[in-house]
Structures are given as structure tokens and as C-alpha cells.
Design an enzyme around this catalytic site. Structure first.
Site, PDB file in Angstrom:
ATOM      1  N   GLU A 146       0.886  -1.175   0.000  1.00 61.20           N
ATOM      2  CA  GLU A 146       0.000   0.000   0.000  1.00 61.20           C
ATOM      3  C   GLU A 146       0.918   1.218   0.000  1.00 61.20           C
ATOM      4  OE1 GLU A 146      -3.345   0.177  -0.020  1.00 61.20           O
ATOM      5  OE2 GLU A 146      -3.742  -1.966   0.053  1.00 61.20           O
TER       6      GLU A 146
ATOM      7  N   CYS B  27      -1.902   9.636   2.539  1.00 62.62           N
ATOM      8  CA  CYS B  27      -1.489   9.019   1.267  1.00 62.62           C
ATOM      9  C   CYS B  27      -2.402   9.420   0.114  1.00 62.62           C
ATOM     10  CB  CYS B  27      -1.457   7.509   1.410  1.00 62.62           C
ATOM     11  SG  CYS B  27      -3.033   6.822   1.931  1.00 62.62           S
TER      12      CYS B  27
HETATM   13  P1  NAD Z   1       8.248   4.745   4.927  1.00 63.04           P
HETATM   14  O1  NAD Z   1       8.232   3.940   3.692  1.00 63.04           O
HETATM   15  O2  NAD Z   1       9.415   5.622   5.200  1.00 63.04           O
HETATM   16  O3  NAD Z   1       8.140   3.785   6.232  1.00 63.04           O
HETATM   17  C1  NAD Z   1       7.154   2.766   6.345  1.00 63.04           C
HETATM   18  C2  NAD Z   1       7.674   1.661   7.249  1.00 63.04           C
HETATM   19  O4  NAD Z   1       8.850   1.095   6.675  1.00 63.04           O
HETATM   20  C3  NAD Z   1       8.047   2.091   8.661  1.00 63.04           C
HETATM   21  O5  NAD Z   1       7.585   1.115   9.578  1.00 63.04           O
HETATM   22  C4  NAD Z   1       9.554   2.148   8.648  1.00 63.04           C
HETATM   23  O6  NAD Z   1      10.141   1.816   9.899  1.00 63.04           O
HETATM   24  C5  NAD Z   1       9.929   1.100   7.609  1.00 63.04           C
HETATM   25  N1  NAD Z   1      11.155   1.444   6.879  1.00 63.04           N
HETATM   26  C6  NAD Z   1      11.597   2.676   6.540  1.00 63.04           C
HETATM   27  N2  NAD Z   1      12.753   2.594   5.833  1.00 63.04           N
HETATM   28  C7  NAD Z   1      13.036   1.270   5.731  1.00 63.04           C
HETATM   29  C8  NAD Z   1      14.108   0.528   5.133  1.00 63.04           C
HETATM   30  N3  NAD Z   1      15.111   1.140   4.502  1.00 63.04           N
HETATM   31  N4  NAD Z   1      14.079  -0.820   5.219  1.00 63.04           N
HETATM   32  C9  NAD Z   1      13.070  -1.442   5.860  1.00 63.04           C
HETATM   33  N5  NAD Z   1      12.050  -0.788   6.454  1.00 63.04           N
HETATM   34  C10 NAD Z   1      12.033   0.538   6.403  1.00 63.04           C
HETATM   35  O7  NAD Z   1       6.880   5.566   4.932  1.00 63.04           O
HETATM   36  P2  NAD Z   1       6.388   6.660   5.957  1.00 63.04           P
HETATM   37  O8  NAD Z   1       7.229   7.888   5.822  1.00 63.04           O
HETATM   38  O9  NAD Z   1       6.215   6.066   7.321  1.00 63.04           O
HETATM   39  O10 NAD Z   1       4.912   6.951   5.370  1.00 63.04           O
HETATM   40  C11 NAD Z   1       4.684   7.819   4.308  1.00 63.04           C
HETATM   41  C12 NAD Z   1       4.494   7.093   2.989  1.00 63.04           C
HETATM   42  O11 NAD Z   1       3.535   6.065   3.118  1.00 63.04           O
HETATM   43  C13 NAD Z   1       3.948   8.016   1.916  1.00 63.04           C
HETATM   44  O12 NAD Z   1       4.542   7.717   0.674  1.00 63.04           O
HETATM   45  C14 NAD Z   1       2.464   7.674   1.872  1.00 63.04           C
HETATM   46  O13 NAD Z   1       1.820   8.002   0.673  1.00 63.04           O
HETATM   47  C15 NAD Z   1       2.499   6.205   2.127  1.00 63.04           C
HETATM   48  N6  NAD Z   1       1.244   5.726   2.673  1.00 63.04           N
HETATM   49  C16 NAD Z   1       0.453   4.917   1.920  1.00 63.04           C
HETATM   50  C17 NAD Z   1      -0.785   4.504   2.413  1.00 63.04           C
HETATM   51  C18 NAD Z   1      -1.707   3.610   1.624  1.00 63.04           C
HETATM   52  O14 NAD Z   1      -2.667   3.117   2.207  1.00 63.04           O
HETATM   53  N7  NAD Z   1      -1.473   3.376   0.355  1.00 63.04           N
HETATM   54  C19 NAD Z   1      -1.199   4.922   3.676  1.00 63.04           C
HETATM   55  C20 NAD Z   1      -0.355   5.754   4.407  1.00 63.04           C
HETATM   56  C21 NAD Z   1       0.864   6.148   3.911  1.00 63.04           C
END
Ligand code: NAD
Length: 479
Positions: A221, A255
């Protein structure tokens, strides 16, 4: 062995141990009845009700979100997921009968939804409660064990969620593990049966690459830039309020927030004036200034504040105009609702997801210009259309692709549990909510039952005599 190495190894052992314990338990859990799963969901519902004040306080402590907004956009959505799932689970878990083609005459077939096993749920910080617990509801409904790894960026909410999970479930069934990239990397090395990831497309690629090592199925997602197309027909005052709400709820850190707007060139000024009026109405009704308005929450941390600050600065440097707002306070992580005009495609703000309270307004002379711009970029998670002209609405739907669309409003398609929610390509893989979430956490097992004594298929067995050939030729006439 130094102290740091010891710590890393013990963390690895813990994560693996949790996984192995769940793997053993999953075998027992797959036999759980619908009633047992429903009882579990009711227990979760009760606990969430008891925890709602603590959840609201934690989200407030993380990024000053108003408790009413947390209840509406986080707690309520999870509770309604639970309610919807409980009332449909008996139907979803029933074997689904399917038809029988002529060559399989005498057999019967059905689809059986069985649990995938041990699932990993990785959630982001922006709706820290909803995006961890909504997939959990689907995982429980489908009969799985689950490990939840919330974001390290909202530590207060993670603590409360960890307590809630610990008080509600045995850790061999559901466990919440706090941690950042290192912990997630350790978890991703394990052969989970399914990974449900919500986050950015960049990390989504890391997750998918790790999952590929074990051929683990994934739901991704993701995010990206969600455009809005407005034609000449709507009442701009009316739609500006919907746009402002969609953009500023959660301070634009959503998002499916409208990322940028396309409007006919001759309506640009009218739209900007209507946006200004709507911002004042929704976020400055007391007249004390938006920075003093409790309904307006904050950017989650300094890194994201600087990122948005740079996006605005880059566009202004390259010729964009600040039509509304542009006020920033680093100490308070406050960015006022900001509307930009005179944008160009090479500006950073037109290339990356904004994820903050900034709205670029782009103009077109002909609708095809807007469609061409959108189609030249990644397929969005959401695309919004504001129009009273049915032909225009149909034309936009036919000529674009997006995970979901709300017509004449923002974001509402996410809250109908009968609709699948998710992206397409760069904005996501797989769908969630209601039956679609249940399906994502289930293996759709194909079952065909043959008659015990007689089988029509035996007429096609070798040796391939002319009689068998005639039968094959006859069958081919039906296809
Ligand atoms: P992110 O991708 O930075 O982090 C998400 C998760 O991944 C966190 O739990 C984090 O600890 C982990 N993570 C981060 N870097 C990592 C790595 N290098 N290796 C492994 N795990 C890692 O996202 P965010 O900043 O927390 O959220 C914002 C993003 O999420 C935006 O792009 C937003 O559009 C998207 N989002 C999508 C939805 C949806 O339902 N489609 C909902 C909410 C947010």
C-alpha cells in the site's frame, strides 16, 4: 565480541524466536472456527474502545493532532472495519462453489479460503493506529498469526499500541515489535507467509526485493502524487471546502491527500479566492490565526519539515508564486496552508509526493493537457474529479488509471468497506479493506472433487486411438 554485536545478535534471536513460535502456533490457528475469530475481533473492539483516550493522547503527543480528528480518521475507521468484518465473515469463509466445464463432467469444484500462516504487517507513521490495526483485522479474520512493526517516527502511539496488543493477544498469535530500519530488515529476512506493507514506494521496493528471496506474497500500500481535475462546471465555493478539508486533514500527511490541482486557466483566480475563504472558515474561524487553531496539526518531525520547506523554496526559486500562506515556523513544525501557482514540471514539488499542507494549482486550456500530464507520470493512488458534466467525468475515467477515485469530493472512497482500497503499479500492489483485505491474507485454495468410481476424463487416456481423437475433436468444437 563487543557489546554492540551482542545486542544485534540478541535482537536477531528474539525476532526469529517470535517467528518460530508463531509458525508452530499457525498450524493450530488454521483450524480456528469463524466463531472463534469473531470472538477475537470482538475482544479487540472492546479493547480499542477502552483505549481510545490513550490512543488520542498518544497521537496528539506525536504530532499534535486534534483528538476529534484522531477518533474520526483512525479509531472510527478501525472499529467500522471490525463491525463490517464480523457481519460478513461467515459468508466470506464459506466455500465458494464454481461451475464445471464439459470435459470435467461429473466433478464438482469450489474455492476454499485458508489462512496464509504467519504474516508481517509493516505500518507507516501518518495514521499510526489505523494503518497497523486495519490490516490486523483482516489478518485475524483470515485466521493468521501476525507480527506488527509500526513506524519509529510516532513512538508514543507505538507504545500505546504495543500495550494494547500485549493485553489482548498471546504473543504466539499476535505481537507488536517496535523498531526502525534495523529491526524491519531483520524481520524481512524471515520467511513470512505474507507481508502487508504500507509506506513509501521507495521502501516498498526494498520490501518486495526481500520478499522475493522467500517468494513471500506481498501487499504493498504505497503513495505518490494524487491529482485533482476540476472542469469549468462546479460551484467553486462549495468544492473549495472539500479540497481544503482533503488537503489539510492530518496536515496534508495523507497518502490519498489531493497532491496538486488542475483547473481551467480562466478559473484559476476564482479557485484561489475560494480556497482562501475555505481555509479561513475551516481553520481560522476564531480569527486568532491558524497557528493557534487546535484543529490544525503539525508536521511529524524536523526532517519532514525541512523536506517541505525545501520543496516550497525550490519552486519559488524556479518562478512559482505563493498565492496563499507560505508561513513557516521550524520550532513549532508549523507550515501554514500554502497554495502555489505558476508551476513548471521540472520543479521538485511537481516530481515528489508533497505530504504536507501545500497545494500547487496548475492550469489547462484543454482537458487533454491535464490528462497528458497525469498519464506521463506514475499511476496515482487516487485521482479526484470535480465536475457536473457527466461526459467529462466519463472521459477522465476512461483515459486515466488510478487506485481509486472520488467524484466531487476527496478521499471518501477509502471509507466504504465494500470498495477495494489500494494503488496500481508505483502506488501499490494488491487491495485491502473488507472482503479484499480478507482475500489478501488468505490463500484461495482450488478444490476439485472427482467421482470415486467413474471418471469422464478416463475417456481421454492413452492409447490415443482414433476414437479418442474423435472425442477431442468433438470437445474442441465447444471452445
Ligand atoms: P516509509 O516507507 O518511510 O516507512 C514505512 C515503514 O517502513 C516504517 O515502519 C519504517 O520503519 C519502515 N522502513 C523505513 N525505511 C526502511 C528501510 N530502509 N528498510 C526497511 N524498512 C524501512 O513511509 P512513511 O514515511 O512512514 O509513510 C509515508 C508514505 O507512506 C507516503 O509515501 C504515503 O503516501 C504512504 N502511505 C500509503 C498509504 C496507503 O494506504 N497506500 C497509507 C499511508 C501512507
Amino acid at each position: 565480541m563487543n557489546h554492540t554485536t551482542e545486542l544485534v545478535i540478541s535482537a536477531t534471536l528474539d525476532v526469529r524466536e517470535v517467528f518460530e513460535t508463531q509458525k508452530n502456533f499457525a498450524q493450530k490457528l488454521r483450524l480456528s472456527s469463524v466463531e472463534e475469530r469473531i470472538a477475537k475481533l470482538r475482544r479487540l473492539e472492546k479493547q480499542i474502545m477502552a483505549y481510545q483516550d490513550r490512543i488520542c493522547q498518544a497521537v496528539f503527543d506525536d504530532f499534535r493532532k486534534h483528538p476529534t480528528e484522531t477518533l474520526a480518521t483512525e479509531v472510527f475507521l478501525v472499529l467500522s472495519d471490525i463491525k463490517h468484518t464480523i457481519s460478513h465473515l461467515r459468508k466470506w469463509t464459506k466455500p465458494t462453489k464454481v461451475g464445471t466445464p464439459l470435459p470435467l463432467f461429473g466433478t464438482s469444484s469450489y474455492i476454499r479460503h485458508e489462512p496464509k500462516g504467519v504474516c508481517l504487517i509493516i505500518s507507516p507513521w501518518n495514521y499510526p493506529f489505523q494503518l497497523a490495526f486495519s490490516p490486523l483485522v483482516s489478518a485475524i479474520a483470515a485466521g493468521n498469526c501476525a507480527v506488527i512493526k509500526p513506524s519509529e517516527m510516532t513512538p508514543n502511539t507505538s507504545k500505546v499500541m504495543a500495550n494494547l496488543v500485549r493485553e489482548t493477544f498471546a504473543k504466539e498469535e499476535i505481537v507488536l515489535i517496535e523498531g526502525g530500519v534495523e529491526t524491519t530488515t531483520e524481520l524481512l529476512a524471515l520467511p513470512f507467509n505474507h507481508i502487508f506493507f504500507t509506506g513509501s514506494p521507495a521502501v516498498g521496493k526494498i520490501v518486495m526485493a526481500a520478499a522475493a528471496k522467500h517468494l513471500t506474497s506481498v501487499t504493498l500500500e504505497l503513495g505518490g502524487k494524487s491529482p485533482v481535475i476540476i472542469d469549468e462546471t462546479p460551484d467553486f465555493e462549495l468544492i473549495a471546502e472539500r479540497l481544503v478539508w482533503g488537503k489539510l486533514v492530518n496536515n496534508g500527511q495523507t497518502c490519498i491527500a489531493p497532491d496538486y490541482v488542475f483547473v481551467p486557466k480562466n478559473k484559476e483566480n476564482e479557485l484561489v479566492a475560494a480556497l482562501e475563504k475555505a481555509i479561513q472558515k475551516l481553520y481560522n474561524s476564531s480569527g486568532k490565526g491558524i497557528e493557534n487553531e487546535a484543529s490544525y496539526c503539525r508536521i511529524v518531525n524536523a526532517r519532514h519539515f525541512q523536506r517541505i520547506n525545501q520543496l516550497i523554496a525550490d519552486s519559488v526559486e524556479k518562478g512559482a508564486k505563493i498565492a496563499i500562506g507560505g508561513k513557516l515556523d521550524m520550532n513549532d513544525r508549523f507550515i501554514s496552508p500554502t497554495v502555489l501557482t505558476d508551476l513548471k514540471p521540472d520543479m521538485n514539488i511537481m516530481q515528489e509526493e508533497i505530504f504536507g499542507p501545500v497545494l500547487p494549482v496548475l492550469t489547462y486550456h484543454h482537458l487533454s493537457e491535464a490528462l497528458q500530464f497525469i498519464n506521463e507520470n506514475e499511476k496515482p493512488l487516487a485521482l479526484y474529479i470535480f465536475s457536473k458534466n457527466q461526459e467529462n467525468i466519463q472521459h477522465i475515467l476512461d483515459n486515466t488509471s488510478a487506485g481509486g477515485t472520488t467524484i466531487n469530493d476527496c478521499m471518501l472512497h477509502i471509507s466504504n468497506p465494500d470498495l477495494p482500497f489500494g494503488g496500481v503499479n508505483n502506488s501499490g500492489i494488491g487491495k485491502t479493506h473488507g472482503f479484499y483485505g480478507f482475500k489478501e491474507f488468505s490463500n484461495e485454495r482450488a478444490v476439485l472433487r472427482q467421482k470415486y468410481r467413474w471418471t469422464s476424463v478416463s475417456m481421454l487416456y492413452p492409447p490415443y486411438t482414433p476414437k479418442v481423437r474423435r472425442l477431442v475433436d468433438w470437445l474442441m468444437r465447444f471452445f
